[in-house]
Design an enzyme around this catalytic site. Structure first.
Site, mmCIF file in Angstrom:
data_model
loop_
_atom_site.group_PDB
_atom_site.id
_atom_site.type_symbol
_atom_site.label_atom_id
_atom_site.label_comp_id
_atom_site.label_asym_id
_atom_site.label_seq_id
_atom_site.Cartn_x
_atom_site.Cartn_y
_atom_site.Cartn_z
ATOM 1 N N GLY A 1 0.832 -1.209 0.000
ATOM 2 C CA GLY A 1 0.000 0.000 0.000
ATOM 3 C C GLY A 1 0.863 1.254 0.000
ATOM 4 N N ARG B 1 13.125 10.187 -3.090
ATOM 5 C CA ARG B 1 13.993 11.347 -3.342
ATOM 6 C C ARG B 1 15.302 11.228 -2.556
ATOM 7 N NH1 ARG B 1 14.147 16.114 -0.317
ATOM 8 N NH2 ARG B 1 14.451 18.091 -1.431
ATOM 9 N N ARG C 1 1.097 -5.094 -5.245
ATOM 10 C CA ARG C 1 1.338 -6.289 -4.428
ATOM 11 C C ARG C 1 1.512 -7.403 -5.450
ATOM 12 N NH1 ARG C 1 -2.833 -3.654 -0.977
ATOM 13 N NH2 ARG C 1 -1.721 -3.022 0.897
ATOM 14 N N ASP D 1 5.550 -5.016 5.826
ATOM 15 C CA ASP D 1 6.241 -6.289 6.068
ATOM 16 C C ASP D 1 6.039 -7.312 4.954
ATOM 17 O OD1 ASP D 1 3.678 -6.702 6.846
ATOM 18 O OD2 ASP D 1 4.149 -7.456 8.856
ATOM 19 N N GLY D 2 4.943 -7.200 4.188
ATOM 20 C CA GLY D 2 4.777 -8.075 3.013
ATOM 21 C C GLY D 2 5.907 -7.823 2.027
ATOM 22 N N THR E 1 4.442 2.402 5.686
ATOM 23 C CA THR E 1 3.042 1.966 5.751
ATOM 24 C C THR E 1 2.311 2.857 6.754
ATOM 25 O OG1 THR E 1 1.516 0.267 6.547
ATOM 26 C CG2 THR E 1 3.746 0.107 7.363
ATOM 27 N N ILE E 2 1.062 3.183 6.437
ATOM 28 C CA ILE E 2 0.294 4.005 7.384
ATOM 29 C C ILE E 2 -0.062 3.209 8.642
ATOM 30 C CG2 ILE E 2 -0.697 5.496 5.586
ATOM 31 C CD1 ILE E 2 -3.408 3.931 6.146
ATOM 32 N N ASP E 3 0.040 1.876 8.579
ATOM 33 C CA ASP E 3 -0.458 1.035 9.676
ATOM 34 C C ASP E 3 0.445 1.023 10.913
ATOM 35 O OD1 ASP E 3 -2.402 0.361 7.836
ATOM 36 O OD2 ASP E 3 -1.452 -1.530 7.276
ATOM 37 N N ASP F 1 2.636 -1.077 11.649
ATOM 38 C CA ASP F 1 2.549 -2.440 12.198
ATOM 39 C C ASP F 1 3.815 -3.259 11.946
ATOM 40 O OD1 ASP F 1 2.276 -2.608 9.474
ATOM 41 O OD2 ASP F 1 0.616 -4.015 9.505
ATOM 42 N N MET G 1 -8.391 2.688 9.178
ATOM 43 C CA MET G 1 -7.537 1.614 8.642
ATOM 44 C C MET G 1 -6.510 1.141 9.666
ATOM 45 S SD MET G 1 -6.676 2.441 4.691
ATOM 46 C CE MET G 1 -7.771 1.888 3.388
ATOM 47 N N ARG H 1 -5.207 -2.385 8.989
ATOM 48 C CA ARG H 1 -5.191 -3.837 8.730
ATOM 49 C C ARG H 1 -5.450 -4.598 10.029
ATOM 50 N NH1 ARG H 1 -3.389 -6.158 4.031
ATOM 51 N NH2 ARG H 1 -2.217 -4.317 3.484
ATOM 52 N N ALA I 1 -12.516 10.185 21.873
ATOM 53 C CA ALA I 1 -13.598 9.218 21.649
ATOM 54 C C ALA I 1 -14.124 8.641 22.960
ATOM 55 C CB ALA I 1 -13.080 8.088 20.760
ATOM 56 N N LYS J 1 -23.001 14.893 28.189
ATOM 57 C CA LYS J 1 -22.375 14.945 26.856
ATOM 58 C C LYS J 1 -23.439 15.165 25.791
ATOM 59 C CE LYS J 1 -18.116 12.425 27.594
ATOM 60 N NZ LYS J 1 -17.106 11.560 27.037
HETATM 61 O O1 F6P Z 1 -1.491 -1.384 4.620
HETATM 62 C C1 F6P Z 1 -2.131 -0.185 4.328
HETATM 63 C C2 F6P Z 1 -3.613 -0.401 4.134
HETATM 64 O O2 F6P Z 1 -4.210 0.838 3.814
HETATM 65 C C3 F6P Z 1 -4.327 -1.061 5.317
HETATM 66 O O3 F6P Z 1 -4.589 -0.164 6.363
HETATM 67 C C4 F6P Z 1 -5.557 -1.618 4.653
HETATM 68 O O4 F6P Z 1 -6.045 -2.736 5.368
HETATM 69 C C5 F6P Z 1 -5.043 -2.035 3.305
HETATM 70 O O5 F6P Z 1 -3.843 -1.299 3.077
HETATM 71 C C6 F6P Z 1 -5.996 -1.787 2.172
HETATM 72 O O6 F6P Z 1 -5.410 -2.267 1.021
HETATM 73 P P1 F6P Z 1 -5.964 -1.973 -0.450
HETATM 74 O O7 F6P Z 1 -5.715 -0.528 -0.761
HETATM 75 O O8 F6P Z 1 -5.176 -2.881 -1.320
HETATM 76 O O9 F6P Z 1 -7.414 -2.279 -0.407
#
Ligand code: F6P
Length: 324
Positions: free
Chosen positions: A14, A24, A75, A106-107, A128-130, A132, A172, A174, A189, A217
């Site tokens: 992703g 860059r 991917r 990590d993939g 990765t934004i995750d 993870d 998001m 994952r 929240a 609230k």
């Molecule tokens: O790994 C980044 C991510 O945006 C995850 O947060 C999400 O589960 C996944 O990729 C979505 O993947 P795709 O854009 O292939 O649907």
């Protein structure tokens, strides 16, 4: 150990804001150290197909502020096969690529490890934004994604307050709850549902909402990480039915992956790009760049893939206490 002469750089998995800043940095650091740098388009697929072009300092001009990745990404199922890996090695030879910088999650590192076993010199940069990836506290794109989600929460809160509603936001990540737990704190929240923790709807979601209403609230926010069982739409429906408070679900989706990277993502990506080139230049092979305790370091790729990191318990507790 032979000196490297030419680096191939690719983005994989992703996309994440800040990947361009990393590309860059790899290109300009490589040129600074007298190396050729080849841009590989569409991740490992581009390596297999020879979708490769030599980069100059100018090919990465005007991109530091842009989200996404100018090299595009994919991917690649083909890269998981022996045939795909052999083709990639053969194509690297055609273009004179003796080392690879892989920017991704990590993939992507598994792909990097597999090609390293065939003799390619590899360095990974976490993107990765995750957030993870076990071996590093920081991944490129995470900070921008957090800020994008925060902006959305603030906007949704305006309308939730006006209508006295409950907003259920799916974010998001994952299988990880890093984005979710952090924005539950920064967005105030009432509840957060995480893949790392089993939850009880009555106790963990409905009770804090009702108690919050009884304390005065006027609107409510529930954050749901995409990796949990039971998605935002169903949870919103249950909140409405069981509390009588109108709940609406918003699935933020890919908006979280785009946008101009924050200063932090740009600077970290630049530091990691430089480090990746310096590691290769100084003889480092099959390494991963990581940031821990604010220090940019490099770790063994195979070892790093085995590292796990847990969501900090104190963040989960903080989120709960702050929701009172
Ligand atoms: O790994 C980044 C991510 O945006 C995850 O947060 C999400 O589960 C996944 O990729 C979505 O993947 P795709 O854009 O292939 O649907």
């Amino acid at each position: 150990m032979s000196e490297i002469k030419s680096i191939g750089v690719l983005t994989s998995g992703g996309d994440a804001p800040g990947m361009n800043a990393a590309i860059r940095a790899v290109v300009r650091s490589g040129l600074y150290y007298g190396l050729r740098v080849m841009g590989i388009r569409k991740g490992f697929d581009g390596l297999i197909n020879g979708d490769i072009e030599e980069m100059t300092a100018r090919s990465v001009g005007d991109i530091i502020q842009r989200g996404g990745t100018i090299l595009q990404t994919a991917r690649s199922p083909q890269f998981k096969t022996e045939e795909g890996l052999n083709k990639a090695m053969a194509m690297a030879k055609v273009f004179g690529i003796d080392s690879l910088v892989v920017i991704g999650g990590d993939g992507s590192y598994r792909g990097a490890r597999d090609i390293s076993r065939l003799g390619m010199n590899v360095v990974g940069i976490p993107g990765t934004i995750d957030n993870d990836i076990g071996c590093t506290e920081y991944t490129i794109g995470y900070d921008t994604a957090l800020n994008t989600v925060q902006d959305a929460i603030d906007k949704i809160r305006d309308t939730a307050y006006s209508h006295e509603r409950c907003s259920v936001l799916e974010v998001m990540g994952r299988h990880a709850g890093y984005i979710a737990v952090n924005v539950s704190i920064s967005g105030g929240a009432e509840a957060v549902i995480l893949p790392e923790k089993p939850y009880d709807l009555d106790k963990d979601v409905l009770k804090p909402i009702i108690e919050g209403r009884n304390r005065g609230k006027r609107n409510y926010t529930v954050i749901v990480a995409e990796g949990v069982e039971g998605k935002a739409i169903e949870i919103a429906k249950e909140i409405t039915e069981k509390t009588g408070i109108e709940a609406r679900a918003t699935i933020l989706g890919h908006i979280q992956r785009g946008g101009s990277p924050t200063v932090q993502d740009r600077v970290m990506a630049s530091m990691m790009g430089l480090k990746a080139v310096e590691v290769l230049k100084s003889g480092g092979r099959n390494r991963i760049i990581a940031v821990n305790n604010n220090e940019v370091t490099d770790l063994d790729l195979e070892e790093a893939l085995k590292t796990k990191k847990d969501l900090p318990e104190e963040l989960i507790t903080l989120s709960k206490i702050m929701s009172l």
